[in-house]
Design a protein around this motif. Structure first.
Motif, PDB file in Angstrom:
ATOM      1  N   UNK A   1       0.815  -1.221   0.000  1.00  0.00           N
ATOM      2  CA  UNK A   1       0.000   0.000   0.000  1.00  0.00           C
ATOM      3  C   UNK A   1       0.843   1.263   0.000  1.00  0.00           C
ATOM      4  N   UNK A   2       2.080   1.183   0.495  1.00  0.00           N
ATOM      5  CA  UNK A   2       2.923   2.370   0.534  1.00  0.00           C
ATOM      6  C   UNK A   2       3.403   2.780  -0.845  1.00  0.00           C
ATOM      7  N   UNK A   3       3.706   1.820  -1.700  1.00  0.00           N
ATOM      8  CA  UNK A   3       4.354   2.167  -2.967  1.00  0.00           C
ATOM      9  C   UNK A   3       3.647   1.636  -4.206  1.00  0.00           C
ATOM     10  N   UNK A   4       2.637   0.773  -4.016  1.00  0.00           N
ATOM     11  CA  UNK A   4       1.934   0.186  -5.159  1.00  0.00           C
ATOM     12  C   UNK A   4       0.431   0.391  -5.038  1.00  0.00           C
ATOM     13  N   UNK A   5      -0.273   0.141  -6.128  1.00  0.00           N
ATOM     14  CA  UNK A   5      -1.728   0.195  -6.137  1.00  0.00           C
ATOM     15  C   UNK A   5      -2.257  -0.834  -7.124  1.00  0.00           C
ATOM     16  N   UNK A   6      -3.500  -1.288  -6.937  1.00  0.00           N
ATOM     17  CA  UNK A   6      -4.072  -2.263  -7.876  1.00  0.00           C
ATOM     18  C   UNK A   6      -4.141  -1.702  -9.289  1.00  0.00           C
TER      19      UNK A   6
ATOM     20  N   UNK B   1       7.913  -6.217 -14.388  1.00  0.00           N
ATOM     21  CA  UNK B   1       8.541  -5.440 -15.446  1.00  0.00           C
ATOM     22  C   UNK B   1       8.406  -3.942 -15.223  1.00  0.00           C
ATOM     23  N   UNK B   2       9.172  -3.195 -15.993  1.00  0.00           N
ATOM     24  CA  UNK B   2       9.117  -1.735 -16.025  1.00  0.00           C
ATOM     25  C   UNK B   2       8.543  -1.311 -17.365  1.00  0.00           C
ATOM     26  N   UNK B   3       7.701  -0.287 -17.363  1.00  0.00           N
ATOM     27  CA  UNK B   3       7.110   0.175 -18.616  1.00  0.00           C
ATOM     28  C   UNK B   3       6.576   1.598 -18.446  1.00  0.00           C
ATOM     29  N   UNK B   4       6.440   2.291 -19.574  1.00  0.00           N
ATOM     30  CA  UNK B   4       5.774   3.599 -19.587  1.00  0.00           C
ATOM     31  C   UNK B   4       4.750   3.668 -20.708  1.00  0.00           C
ATOM     32  N   UNK B   5       4.164   2.513 -21.046  1.00  0.00           N
ATOM     33  CA  UNK B   5       3.198   2.451 -22.145  1.00  0.00           C
ATOM     34  C   UNK B   5       1.958   3.289 -21.871  1.00  0.00           C
ATOM     35  N   UNK B   6       1.662   3.527 -20.582  1.00  0.00           N
ATOM     36  CA  UNK B   6       0.499   4.352 -20.261  1.00  0.00           C
ATOM     37  C   UNK B   6       0.723   5.814 -20.634  1.00  0.00           C
ATOM     38  N   UNK B   7       1.975   6.265 -20.616  1.00  0.00           N
ATOM     39  CA  UNK B   7       2.305   7.656 -20.931  1.00  0.00           C
ATOM     40  C   UNK B   7       2.748   7.805 -22.386  1.00  0.00           C
ATOM     41  N   UNK B   8       3.436   6.788 -22.898  1.00  0.00           N
ATOM     42  CA  UNK B   8       3.953   6.830 -24.273  1.00  0.00           C
ATOM     43  C   UNK B   8       3.447   5.606 -25.042  1.00  0.00           C
TER      44      UNK B   8
ATOM     45  N   UNK C   1      -3.233  -7.618 -11.603  1.00  0.00           N
ATOM     46  CA  UNK C   1      -1.933  -6.961 -11.592  1.00  0.00           C
ATOM     47  C   UNK C   1      -1.920  -5.723 -10.733  1.00  0.00           C
ATOM     48  N   UNK C   2      -0.696  -5.262 -10.430  1.00  0.00           N
ATOM     49  CA  UNK C   2      -0.552  -4.013  -9.686  1.00  0.00           C
ATOM     50  C   UNK C   2       0.565  -3.187 -10.298  1.00  0.00           C
ATOM     51  N   UNK C   3       0.636  -1.895  -9.927  1.00  0.00           N
ATOM     52  CA  UNK C   3       1.578  -0.962 -10.516  1.00  0.00           C
ATOM     53  C   UNK C   3       2.078  -0.015  -9.435  1.00  0.00           C
ATOM     54  N   UNK C   4       3.304   0.460  -9.580  1.00  0.00           N
ATOM     55  CA  UNK C   4       3.843   1.416  -8.620  1.00  0.00           C
ATOM     56  C   UNK C   4       3.090   2.738  -8.711  1.00  0.00           C
TER      57      UNK C   4
ATOM     58  N   UNK D   1      15.100   4.751 -21.887  1.00  0.00           N
ATOM     59  CA  UNK D   1      15.673   5.961 -21.305  1.00  0.00           C
ATOM     60  C   UNK D   1      14.650   6.881 -20.651  1.00  0.00           C
ATOM     61  N   UNK D   2      13.361   6.636 -20.875  1.00  0.00           N
ATOM     62  CA  UNK D   2      12.344   7.496 -20.279  1.00  0.00           C
ATOM     63  C   UNK D   2      11.866   6.911 -18.948  1.00  0.00           C
ATOM     64  N   UNK D   3      11.377   7.754 -18.022  1.00  0.00           N
ATOM     65  CA  UNK D   3      10.896   7.225 -16.737  1.00  0.00           C
ATOM     66  C   UNK D   3       9.844   6.136 -16.929  1.00  0.00           C
ATOM     67  N   UNK D   4       9.923   5.096 -16.077  1.00  0.00           N
ATOM     68  CA  UNK D   4       9.001   3.969 -16.164  1.00  0.00           C
ATOM     69  C   UNK D   4       8.408   3.649 -14.801  1.00  0.00           C
ATOM     70  N   UNK D   5       7.225   3.058 -14.813  1.00  0.00           N
ATOM     71  CA  UNK D   5       6.598   2.523 -13.611  1.00  0.00           C
ATOM     72  C   UNK D   5       6.925   1.041 -13.492  1.00  0.00           C
ATOM     73  N   UNK D   6       6.667   0.485 -12.310  1.00  0.00           N
ATOM     74  CA  UNK D   6       6.951  -0.921 -12.041  1.00  0.00           C
ATOM     75  C   UNK D   6       5.632  -1.685 -12.010  1.00  0.00           C
ATOM     76  N   UNK D   7       5.559  -2.805 -12.718  1.00  0.00           N
ATOM     77  CA  UNK D   7       4.331  -3.582 -12.851  1.00  0.00           C
ATOM     78  C   UNK D   7       4.543  -5.031 -12.417  1.00  0.00           C
ATOM     79  N   UNK D   8       3.469  -5.646 -11.954  1.00  0.00           N
ATOM     80  CA  UNK D   8       3.433  -7.094 -11.738  1.00  0.00           C
ATOM     81  C   UNK D   8       2.078  -7.582 -12.216  1.00  0.00           C
ATOM     82  N   UNK D   9       2.056  -8.643 -13.032  1.00  0.00           N
ATOM     83  CA  UNK D   9       0.794  -9.128 -13.601  1.00  0.00           C
ATOM     84  C   UNK D   9       0.819 -10.643 -13.743  1.00  0.00           C
ATOM     85  N   UNK D  10      -0.366 -11.218 -13.823  1.00  0.00           N
ATOM     86  CA  UNK D  10      -0.549 -12.597 -14.269  1.00  0.00           C
ATOM     87  C   UNK D  10      -1.640 -12.570 -15.315  1.00  0.00           C
TER      88      UNK D  10
END
Length: 358
Positions: free
Chosen positions: A44-49, A107-114, A76-79, A200-209
């Motif tokens: 809950x401190x660093x991630x959200x559903x 994984x790390x990704x920024x697909x939501x922004x780019x 899944x959840x994301x930072x 090279x661009x900022x990314x969030x951290x994800x976990x999924x099944x």
């Protein structure tokens, strides 16, 4: 055909990048932390559903999270924040029994922004039929270069369904290093010829099944069977030590701490351990795949390091082969049977020459 630089040349390029980057950060060197804080964080401190509703279940103390896949949905959840480089880790215990088509990803990704030119760094754990090993796949691409995926696939030296094992990524301005249980299994050094292909661009951290039936197990030959659902993966020891995506001074201090941390420095002993792992467990590498890209070898590949002669032209190892559950490496002196199609591809190769269908 782009020729891969020798190891000494790649190391020289990396050192030049580090030196030039560090010179720009001199004003903040004194403020850099002595070491990275790799203390696990609470969910809950660093991630959200992210998705999945009740299929995502944090533990009461927030130290672990269970992700489930059933016929209705994965999860899944994301930072909560995005990061510009850092060290990210999760210990994962995988589901047992029939898990063909199941994909558990960290994984790390920024697909939501780019969405059209995103970056990504992956750990993808690929399920299998009953009695066959899970496999782990690493991948990275920058600026939307999905047509030039840099996949590698490995066996594991342990049964990942018995207890949690740590999967981690150290992402710096000069390299991406992938770790399993603290041991490096892959290093992608940034070289100028990669251009924007390096993330090279900022990314969030994800976990999924999720359901990867189209490609995950033997190129899609074996699908998810929901008679064995729900499939549950447990995530714990969530380490998230990333540099802030905004704020020049804070980012520079973090970058200095990261670049000098043990996770980002490949000592001779660590590199030797990585080569031993790769000799025993590397199933497929894009660096040895002359079929998929018509003979092109990516500029960051050190094609001689892992014995190019030990790989088929489609990138699969001649010496390492899946075995029955028990996670034993096939003896190198035994022949590896590969069913080859009329055009020279193994019968398990996905249609269209891509390892995954995004």
């Amino acid at each position: 055909m782009a020729m891969a630089p020798p190891a000494s040349a790649a190391l020289a390029v990396q050192m030049m990048l580090i030196i030039s980057w560090a010179a720009a950060a001199v004003p903040v060197l004194a403020a850099a932390a002595a070491s990275l804080d790799t203390t696990p964080v609470t969910f809950r401190a660093r991630y959200m559903p992210l998705f999945g509703g009740d299929n995502l279940a944090p533990s009461p103390d927030g130290r672990s999270v269970r992700l489930k896949l059933d016929a209705q949905t994965g999860s899944g959840f994301v930072s909560k924040s995005a990061y510009h480089h850092g060290f990210f880790s999760a210990s994962i215990k995988l589901p047992d029994d029939y898990t063909a088509g199941v994909v558990v990803a960290f994984y790390l990704s920024n697909a939501d922004v780019f969405p059209r030119n995103h970056d990504e760094v992956d750990f993808e754990l690929l399920g299998n039929r009953r009695g066959h090993e899970w496999r782990v796949q690493t991948n990275l691409y920058g600026n939307g270069s999905t047509s030039r995926g840099r996949e590698e696939r490995y066996l594991l030296p342990f049964d990942p369904t018995l207890r949690p094992h740590a999967y981690a990524v150290a992402w710096t301005p000069t390299a991406v290093i992938s770790y399993v249980d603290g041991a490096p299994i892959r290093e992608v050094v940034r070289v100028p010829a990669m251009g924007a292909d390096f993330p090279a661009k900022p990314m969030s951290v994800y976990a999924t099944i999720w359901d990867g039936s189209a490609w995950a197990t033997d190129g899609g030959r074996y699908k998810v069977d929901y008679a064995f659902a729900p499939f549950a993966a447990d995530f714990s020891s969530l380490v998230l030590t990333g540099c802030p995506a905004a704020g020049v001074d804070a980012d520079a201090r973090c970058e200095v701490a990261l670049m000098t941390a043990g996770c980002a420095v490949m000592t001779p002993a660590k590199r030797a351990a990585m080569r031993r792992f790769r000799r025993r467990f590397l199933l497929y590498s894009v660096c040895h795949d002359s079929y998929r890209y018509n003979g092109t070898i990516f500029p960051e590949c050190d094609a001689d390091a892992d014995g190019r002669g030990g790989f088929h032209r489609w990138g699969e190892s001649k010496l390492v082969s899946p075995t029955r559950r028990g996670y034993r490496q096939q003896r190198a002196d035994k022949a590896v049977a590969v069913n080859v199609a009329a055009d020279g591809r193994p019968s398990t190769w996905p249609v269209g020459g891509a390892l995954r269908a995004d």
